[in-house]
Design a protein around this motif. Structure first.
Motif, PDB file in Angstrom:
ATOM      1  N   GLY A 285       0.817  -1.412  -0.021  1.00 12.88           N
ATOM      2  CA  GLY A 285      -0.092  -0.026  -0.053  1.00 12.88           C
ATOM      3  C   GLY A 285       0.776   1.236   0.106  1.00 12.88           C
ATOM      4  O   GLY A 285       0.368   2.650   0.171  1.00 12.88           O
ATOM      5  N   THR A 286       2.019   1.139  -0.273  1.00 10.75           N
ATOM      6  CA  THR A 286       3.074   2.460  -0.321  1.00 10.75           C
ATOM      7  C   THR A 286       2.716   3.425  -1.468  1.00 10.75           C
ATOM      8  O   THR A 286       2.825   4.428  -1.347  1.00 10.75           O
ATOM      9  CB  THR A 286       4.322   2.022  -0.387  1.00 10.75           C
ATOM     10  OG1 THR A 286       4.672   1.142   0.813  1.00 10.75           O
ATOM     11  CG2 THR A 286       5.377   3.032  -0.216  1.00 10.75           C
ATOM     12  N   PHE A 287       2.387   2.472  -2.656  1.00 10.60           N
ATOM     13  CA  PHE A 287       2.087   3.274  -3.788  1.00 10.60           C
ATOM     14  C   PHE A 287       0.595   2.983  -4.306  1.00 10.60           C
ATOM     15  O   PHE A 287       0.371   1.722  -4.332  1.00 10.60           O
ATOM     16  CB  PHE A 287       2.989   3.091  -4.747  1.00 10.60           C
ATOM     17  CG  PHE A 287       4.521   3.591  -4.536  1.00 10.60           C
ATOM     18  CD1 PHE A 287       4.915   5.072  -4.686  1.00 10.60           C
ATOM     19  CD2 PHE A 287       5.417   2.563  -3.898  1.00 10.60           C
ATOM     20  CE1 PHE A 287       6.091   5.127  -4.320  1.00 10.60           C
ATOM     21  CE2 PHE A 287       6.695   3.016  -3.517  1.00 10.60           C
ATOM     22  CZ  PHE A 287       7.024   4.017  -3.650  1.00 10.60           C
ATOM     23  N   LEU A 288      -0.036   3.951  -5.094  1.00 13.97           N
ATOM     24  CA  LEU A 288      -1.102   3.433  -5.732  1.00 13.97           C
ATOM     25  C   LEU A 288      -0.737   3.629  -7.256  1.00 13.97           C
ATOM     26  O   LEU A 288      -0.066   4.850  -7.796  1.00 13.97           O
ATOM     27  CB  LEU A 288      -2.370   4.644  -5.625  1.00 13.97           C
ATOM     28  CG  LEU A 288      -3.700   4.587  -6.617  1.00 13.97           C
ATOM     29  CD1 LEU A 288      -4.179   3.095  -6.462  1.00 13.97           C
ATOM     30  CD2 LEU A 288      -4.525   5.582  -6.327  1.00 13.97           C
TER      31      LEU A 288
ATOM     32  N   LEU B 249       2.475   5.110 -16.958  1.00 11.13           N
ATOM     33  CA  LEU B 249       2.399   4.719 -15.544  1.00 11.13           C
ATOM     34  C   LEU B 249       2.624   5.877 -14.810  1.00 11.13           C
ATOM     35  O   LEU B 249       3.273   7.007 -15.094  1.00 11.13           O
ATOM     36  CB  LEU B 249       3.494   3.907 -15.286  1.00 11.13           C
ATOM     37  CG  LEU B 249       3.686   2.652 -15.749  1.00 11.13           C
ATOM     38  CD1 LEU B 249       3.976   2.391 -17.154  1.00 11.13           C
ATOM     39  CD2 LEU B 249       4.160   1.486 -14.700  1.00 11.13           C
ATOM     40  N   LEU B 250       1.873   6.015 -13.714  1.00 12.78           N
ATOM     41  CA  LEU B 250       1.729   7.095 -12.533  1.00 12.78           C
ATOM     42  C   LEU B 250       1.813   6.479 -11.338  1.00 12.78           C
ATOM     43  O   LEU B 250       1.127   5.567 -11.165  1.00 12.78           O
ATOM     44  CB  LEU B 250       0.448   7.979 -12.682  1.00 12.78           C
ATOM     45  CG  LEU B 250       0.441   9.078 -13.574  1.00 12.78           C
ATOM     46  CD1 LEU B 250      -1.014   9.954 -13.638  1.00 12.78           C
ATOM     47  CD2 LEU B 250       1.558  10.020 -13.389  1.00 12.78           C
ATOM     48  N   PHE B 251       2.723   6.926 -10.336  1.00  9.41           N
ATOM     49  CA  PHE B 251       2.864   6.530  -9.069  1.00  9.41           C
ATOM     50  C   PHE B 251       2.298   7.499  -8.095  1.00  9.41           C
ATOM     51  O   PHE B 251       2.755   8.766  -8.312  1.00  9.41           O
ATOM     52  CB  PHE B 251       4.354   6.044  -8.737  1.00  9.41           C
ATOM     53  CG  PHE B 251       5.071   5.028  -9.525  1.00  9.41           C
ATOM     54  CD1 PHE B 251       4.812   3.842  -9.139  1.00  9.41           C
ATOM     55  CD2 PHE B 251       5.324   5.295 -10.889  1.00  9.41           C
ATOM     56  CE1 PHE B 251       5.080   2.465 -10.249  1.00  9.41           C
ATOM     57  CE2 PHE B 251       5.936   4.306 -11.643  1.00  9.41           C
ATOM     58  CZ  PHE B 251       5.712   3.028 -11.366  1.00  9.41           C
ATOM     59  N   ILE B 252       1.330   6.965  -7.457  1.00  6.92           N
ATOM     60  CA  ILE B 252       0.670   8.077  -6.544  1.00  6.92           C
ATOM     61  C   ILE B 252       0.861   7.792  -5.196  1.00  6.92           C
ATOM     62  O   ILE B 252       0.840   6.652  -4.898  1.00  6.92           O
ATOM     63  CB  ILE B 252      -0.780   8.045  -6.953  1.00  6.92           C
ATOM     64  CG1 ILE B 252      -0.950   8.634  -8.335  1.00  6.92           C
ATOM     65  CG2 ILE B 252      -1.597   9.176  -5.917  1.00  6.92           C
ATOM     66  CD1 ILE B 252      -2.222   8.379  -8.846  1.00  6.92           C
ATOM     67  N   GLU B 253       1.232   8.853  -4.334  1.00  4.23           N
ATOM     68  CA  GLU B 253       1.452   8.510  -2.627  1.00  4.23           C
ATOM     69  C   GLU B 253      -0.231   8.618  -2.240  1.00  4.23           C
ATOM     70  O   GLU B 253      -0.861   9.531  -2.415  1.00  4.23           O
ATOM     71  CB  GLU B 253       1.952   9.772  -2.225  1.00  4.23           C
ATOM     72  CG  GLU B 253       2.732   9.414  -0.848  1.00  4.23           C
ATOM     73  CD  GLU B 253       1.965   9.179   0.327  1.00  4.23           C
ATOM     74  OE1 GLU B 253       0.830  10.027   0.427  1.00  4.23           O
ATOM     75  OE2 GLU B 253       2.120   8.435   1.175  1.00  4.23           O
ATOM     76  N   PRO B 254      -0.849   7.306  -1.806  1.00  2.00           N
ATOM     77  CA  PRO B 254      -1.999   7.174  -1.280  1.00  2.00           C
ATOM     78  C   PRO B 254      -2.563   8.464  -0.355  1.00  2.00           C
ATOM     79  O   PRO B 254      -3.630   8.814  -0.268  1.00  2.00           O
ATOM     80  CB  PRO B 254      -2.171   5.894  -0.648  1.00  2.00           C
ATOM     81  CG  PRO B 254      -0.995   5.035  -1.321  1.00  2.00           C
ATOM     82  CD  PRO B 254       0.181   6.167  -1.343  1.00  2.00           C
ATOM     83  N   GLU B 255      -1.600   8.559   0.564  1.00  2.00           N
ATOM     84  CA  GLU B 255      -2.130   9.599   1.637  1.00  2.00           C
ATOM     85  C   GLU B 255      -2.330  10.741   1.183  1.00  2.00           C
ATOM     86  O   GLU B 255      -3.521  11.587   1.844  1.00  2.00           O
ATOM     87  CB  GLU B 255      -1.233   9.605   2.782  1.00  2.00           C
ATOM     88  CG  GLU B 255      -1.062   8.169   3.527  1.00  2.00           C
ATOM     89  CD  GLU B 255      -0.216   8.329   4.778  1.00  2.00           C
ATOM     90  OE1 GLU B 255       0.292   9.267   5.057  1.00  2.00           O
ATOM     91  OE2 GLU B 255       0.203   7.043   5.248  1.00  2.00           O
TER      92      GLU B 255
ATOM     93  N   VAL C  81       1.279  12.937  -7.119  1.00  2.45           N
ATOM     94  CA  VAL C  81       2.105  12.066  -7.909  1.00  2.45           C
ATOM     95  C   VAL C  81       3.434  11.967  -7.628  1.00  2.45           C
ATOM     96  O   VAL C  81       3.993  13.246  -7.212  1.00  2.45           O
ATOM     97  CB  VAL C  81       1.916  12.529  -9.704  1.00  2.45           C
ATOM     98  CG1 VAL C  81       2.782  11.769 -10.389  1.00  2.45           C
ATOM     99  CG2 VAL C  81       0.495  12.406 -10.053  1.00  2.45           C
ATOM    100  N   VAL C  82       4.148  10.965  -7.431  1.00  2.78           N
ATOM    101  CA  VAL C  82       5.512  10.781  -7.187  1.00  2.78           C
ATOM    102  C   VAL C  82       6.406  10.497  -8.391  1.00  2.78           C
ATOM    103  O   VAL C  82       6.171   9.573  -9.091  1.00  2.78           O
ATOM    104  CB  VAL C  82       6.012   9.711  -6.170  1.00  2.78           C
ATOM    105  CG1 VAL C  82       7.232   9.583  -5.864  1.00  2.78           C
ATOM    106  CG2 VAL C  82       4.777   9.865  -4.945  1.00  2.78           C
TER     107      VAL C  82
END
Length: 149
Positions: free
Chosen positions: A32-35, A53-59, A63-64
């Motif tokens: 669960g570290t990344f969406l 691809l997109l990496f998202i910080e869930p909290e 976008v990271v």
């Protein structure tokens, strides 16, 4: 008679190119570290399918950027189609050799050993130009039969 054929064939050459709509998929990484959001733009068999691809910080929902990951694609039989290690590109291109189900695995995200998996079903695209050509062929046949051309 020539203008009639030119009129019937015009749509084939004037038809706009139809782009396939992208398919958006999301999955949380194992811990669960990344969406991970993948936007797949399908293409014909053997042509380059784009996976953005997109990496998202869930909290935070932010976008990271500059995330390292492995990009692995396998067929339903387990055969490996693509295995790209230590990627940082925002998009990947994959050519699927045949129709079927495939698994897209975004693995070892940022070296943490976390993965996100996506399933896609690849089918042949029915080119709009072929549909237009079939329509024109029917129109020509009807015109010849009805008007004796």
């Amino acid at each position: 008679m020539l203008p009639l054929y030119a009129l019937l064939l015009a749509p084939l050459f004037l038809a706009p190119a139809f782009a396939q709509e992208p398919v958006v998929m999301e999955a949380a990484s194992d811990e669960g570290t990344f969406l991970v959001r993948v936007e797949w733009t399908p293409a014909d068999l053997g042509a380059g399918n784009t996976f953005a691809l997109l990496f998202i910080e869930p909290e935070t929902g932010k976008v990271v950027e500059d995330i390292a990951y492995d990009f692995v694609v396998t067929s339903e039989s387990g055969g490996e189609i693509s295995d790209r290690r230590s990627q940082t590109l925002a998009a990947q291109q994959v050519s699927f050799p045949e129709e079927g189900s495939y698994t897209i695995r975004v693995a070892n995200i940022e070296g943490l050993g976390e993965d996100a998996e996506f399933s896609v079903r690849v089918t042949p695209e029915f080119a709009p130009a072929l549909v237009a050509a079939a329509g024109i062929a029917v129109a020509v046949f009807v015109a010849r039969f009805r008007f004796g051309l």
